[in-house]
Design an enzyme around this catalytic site. Structure first.
Site: not given
Ligand code: ZN
Length: 233
Positions: A125-127, A196, A194
């Site tokens: 995840c790029e965040h 995250c 994900h």
């Molecule tokens: Zn994320």
């Protein structure tokens, strides 16, 4: 390798300009563009130079967290992380690693749908820079050319090995399939977890995210349904 201190301080200044507040960052997963946001100078540094810089900065992160980098178990971590980032999990950023695709004539005159399903992939995840783990299902209907099956896997892996959002990953795979196969008749469906979402934040361990792209003939309901039935088998 000796690090260029001038460049590093320039990078620090750049980082200050780009520093966002928590409200500006948010916790949403918003994708801004189909293309991975890369700077024009993204590949001016060699892989070796990138690894040296990442190693330096990752050591700083670990040091800042209070970790003792003289400990035998931690000593090699910054170098390992740098190597893993550049050579493995983010290797798909570099166009030099884009899979070479050879096409073949469709000698069998097979005009049906070809589905390659359950392609396992790991992305990040790029965040949050934590893993996205999922399966991609891809399909196409030949317009005269066919592709080696393993190449479908390679295309998925190439775009997965980037900091990603799932929506962009889906579209990037579809666009590459359209480009190499020379047809709009492609479909991509991704079902992914994900970390995250599951290991932090909302901590939902059971949800997964499904994204899809249907192009050309796959936009027709009967064709779409055939694809969805194939991947449900
Ligand atoms: Zn994320």
């Amino acid at each position: 390798m000796k690090l260029n201190e001038t460049l590093l301080s320039t990078l620090d200044e750049y980082a200050n300009i780009l520093t966002l507040t928590d409200e500006e960052i948010g916790d949403e997963h918003i994708s801004t563009s189909v293309d991975t946001p890369l700077r024009p100078d993204a590949f001016e540094l060699t892989d070796e130079e990138k690894k040296a810089r990442i190693e330096h900065h990752f050591r700083e992160i670990m040091h800042t967290l209070g970790l003792d980098l003289t400990d035998d178990s931690l000593r090699g971590t910054p170098k390992r992380v740098a190597k893993m980032y550049v050579e493995e999990i983010f290797s798909g950023l570099n166009p030099a690693n884009r899979p070479e695709i050879a096409l073949f004539d469709n000698k069998y005159q097979y005009n049906g749908m070809l589905v390659e399903k359950n392609i396992s992939f790991y992305s990040n995840c790029e965040h949050h820079f934590v893993p996205i783990i999922g399966k991609a299902h891809v399909a196409y209907i030949s317009n005269g050319k066919v592709i080696g099956l393993s190449k479908l896997n390679r295309i998925v892996q190439y775009f997965a090995k980037r900091p990603q959002v799932q929506e962009r990953l889906t579209v990037q795979i579809a666009q590459e399939l359209r480009r190499v196969l020379g047809t709009d008749n492609v479909a991509v469906l991704i079902d992914a977890k994900h970390l995250c979402v599951s290991s932090r934040g909302i901590k939902d361990e059971t949800s997964s995210t499904v994204t899809s792209f249907f192009g050309g003939k796959f936009e027709k309901d009967n064709v779409k349904q055939e694809f969805l039935r194939s991947i449900a088998l």
